[in-house]
Design a protein around this motif. Structure first.
Motif, short mmCIF file in Angstrom:
data_model
loop_
_atom_site.label_atom_id
_atom_site.label_comp_id
_atom_site.label_asym_id
_atom_site.label_seq_id
_atom_site.Cartn_x
_atom_site.Cartn_y
_atom_site.Cartn_z
N THR A 21 53.60 31.28 40.58
CA THR A 21 52.92 30.92 39.32
C THR A 21 51.43 31.19 39.44
OG1 THR A 21 54.57 29.18 39.07
CG2 THR A 21 52.70 29.11 37.57
N LYS A 22 50.88 30.85 40.62
CA LYS A 22 49.44 31.07 40.85
C LYS A 22 49.11 32.56 40.77
CE LYS A 22 47.79 27.18 43.58
NZ LYS A 22 47.50 26.68 44.93
N LYS A 23 49.99 33.37 41.37
CA LYS A 23 49.78 34.83 41.35
C LYS A 23 49.82 35.36 39.93
CE LYS A 23 51.47 36.31 45.86
NZ LYS A 23 52.61 36.83 46.62
N ILE A 24 50.79 34.85 39.16
CA ILE A 24 50.93 35.29 37.75
C ILE A 24 49.67 34.93 36.98
CG2 ILE A 24 52.17 34.82 35.59
CD1 ILE A 24 54.75 34.67 37.18
N ASP A 25 49.15 33.69 37.23
CA ASP A 25 47.93 33.24 36.55
C ASP A 25 46.76 34.15 36.89
OD1 ASP A 25 48.60 29.65 36.71
OD2 ASP A 25 49.18 31.20 35.28
N ARG A 26 46.68 34.53 38.18
CA ARG A 26 45.56 35.40 38.63
C ARG A 26 45.63 36.73 37.93
NH1 ARG A 26 45.64 33.69 44.12
NH2 ARG A 26 47.22 35.25 44.59
N VAL A 27 46.82 37.33 37.86
CA VAL A 27 46.97 38.64 37.22
C VAL A 27 46.69 38.54 35.72
CG1 VAL A 27 48.62 40.49 36.68
CG2 VAL A 27 48.62 39.47 38.95
N GLU A 28 47.14 37.42 35.11
CA GLU A 28 46.89 37.23 33.67
C GLU A 28 45.40 37.12 33.39
OE1 GLU A 28 50.82 35.12 31.66
OE2 GLU A 28 49.20 33.86 32.45
N THR A 29 44.70 36.38 34.25
CA THR A 29 43.23 36.22 34.09
C THR A 29 42.54 37.58 34.22
OG1 THR A 29 43.43 34.04 35.11
CG2 THR A 29 41.21 34.94 34.89
N SER A 30 42.97 38.34 35.22
CA SER A 30 42.39 39.67 35.43
C SER A 30 42.65 40.56 34.22
CB SER A 30 42.99 40.26 36.72
OG SER A 30 42.92 41.65 36.68
N LEU A 31 43.86 40.45 33.66
CA LEU A 31 44.23 41.26 32.48
C LEU A 31 43.37 40.88 31.28
CD1 LEU A 31 46.21 43.30 31.18
CD2 LEU A 31 47.76 41.42 30.74
N LYS A 32 43.17 39.57 31.09
CA LYS A 32 42.35 39.09 29.96
C LYS A 32 40.91 39.57 30.10
CE LYS A 32 44.98 35.02 28.69
NZ LYS A 32 45.20 33.61 28.96
N GLU A 33 40.40 39.52 31.34
CA GLU A 33 39.01 39.96 31.56
C GLU A 33 38.85 41.44 31.28
OE1 GLU A 33 37.81 36.72 35.02
OE2 GLU A 33 37.96 38.84 35.55
N SER A 34 39.81 42.24 31.76
CA SER A 34 39.75 43.69 31.52
C SER A 34 39.86 44.00 30.04
CB SER A 34 40.87 44.41 32.27
OG SER A 34 40.76 44.21 33.64
N SER A 35 40.73 43.26 29.34
CA SER A 35 40.89 43.47 27.89
C SER A 35 39.61 43.14 27.16
CB SER A 35 42.01 42.59 27.34
OG SER A 35 43.22 42.89 27.96
N ARG A 36 38.97 42.05 27.59
CA ARG A 36 37.70 41.64 26.96
C ARG A 36 36.62 42.69 27.19
NH1 ARG A 36 36.30 36.81 29.62
NH2 ARG A 36 34.96 38.14 30.86
#
Lengths: 193, 130
Positions: free
Chosen positions: A75-90
């Protein structure tokens, strides 16, 4: 313009609006390509979004582990990847926004030109009665009460969205699916619940 | 020996032409192959373009007949969504859960197709009946 070529057609001005919309779409995509799509920043951002979203998909569709400790770390890994994805999208949105100001200026000028050419004139006839809220745009600046008279603004809107979106898709300039806000009606992922 | 080499060269060149073509025979065959594996992006693009073609055809048809009234927009939506559903569920036989569910697949290109349909319908209706 079209009225001179097709004098028998009552709504030949609609062809002028469509023609100008097509040319504007091509010009806007050319400007976008010069300012945005060919830059290394855009290419690297797009690539990182694609990779992150594919990685996220794989992680979410993998079978659920039985051990609680393994599940927590996943779950932590998924959260990290999701955060990275949101930052790149932003970052991608911000990057496109800055360069998109030039495109917005072109669209504003073209709209002003079309407005001056066709103000107060019905350029087409709608085959349906639009909703009241849509009539504010479809009947904008027109005389009379016939709700099926179509103003330049509404026809231009239809042209812009349909022609430009498909042109972007055809040229491969559409935003990556993994980017936040992709799709008009984003559906919640059933696997995340 | 020379004849065999030149025949092989011609065959390789033909294969390259097929691969560089916009819609090679293998890509076209994949569109109707239930055994083919699909990437989310690839499937999304195919569904998008199917929607656009249906929107254009329906818009031209509705405008030419003409079909008048807001109800025909709903008819178009039903036909378009039916074709998309029939294609991915019955022709490709894919598991929609792998691609985000029915909603995600049915919404591919939906809004743009509605705009394109309205544009085609309005243009043909205005130009052919007035």
């Amino acid at each position: 313009m079209a009225a001179a070529v097709f004098p028998n057609l009552k709504y030949s001005d609609s062809l002028t609006v469509v023609g100008i919309s097509v040319c504007t779409a091509v010009v806007c995509e050319a400007i976008s390509w010069i300012l945005i799509y060919r830059t290394t920043s855009y290419k690297s951002l797009k690539s990182s979004i694609d990779k992150a979203s594919k990685k996220l998909e794989t992680m979410k569709t993998d079978s659920n582990p039985s051990k609680l400790s393994v599940k927590k770390s996943k779950t932590k890994k998924i959260d990290r990847v999701e955060t990275s994805l949101k930052e790149s999208s932003r970052d991608l949105s911000l990057f496109k926004f800055k360069s998109g100001a030039v495109v917005a200026l072109v669209l504003f000028v073209v709209f002003g030109l079309l407005n001056s050419l066709f103000e107060g004139k019905a350029v087409a006839k709608l085959p349906f009665v639009p909703l009241r809220i849509v009539q504010k745009m479809s009947h904008r600046g027109l005389q009379g009460e016939d709700p099926t008279d179509c103003s330049m603004a509404f026809l231009y809107l239809l042209c812009s969205i349909s022609i430009r979106s498909n042109l972007q898709k055809f040229l491969g300039f559409s935003p990556p699916r993994g980017a936040a806000g992709a799709g008009l009606f984003p559906m919640p992922d059933p696997k995340s619940n | 020996m020379k004849e065999r080499k030149s025949a092989k060269l011609i065959s390789q060149q033909q294969q390259q032409l097929h691969q560089n073509g916009h819609l090679s025979p293998s890509k076209f065959a994949k569109l109707f192959d239930p055994e083919a594996s699909w990437d989310k992006d690839q499937l999304g693009d195919v569904l998008h373009w199917i929607r656009q073609v249906v929107a254009l055809v329906c818009g031209l048809l509705w405008g030419a007949i003409p079909l008048v009234g807001g109800m025909w927009l709903l008819v178009f939506l039903a036909i378009s969504s039916g074709i998309i559903y029939g294609y991915y569920a019955m022709v490709l036989k894919i598991d929609e859960e792998e691609f985000g569910g029915h909603g995600a697949l049915l919404q591919e290109g939906l809004f743009v197709s509605i705009m394109l349909f309205l544009l085609a319908w309005t243009l043909v209706y205005s130009l052919t009946h007035f």
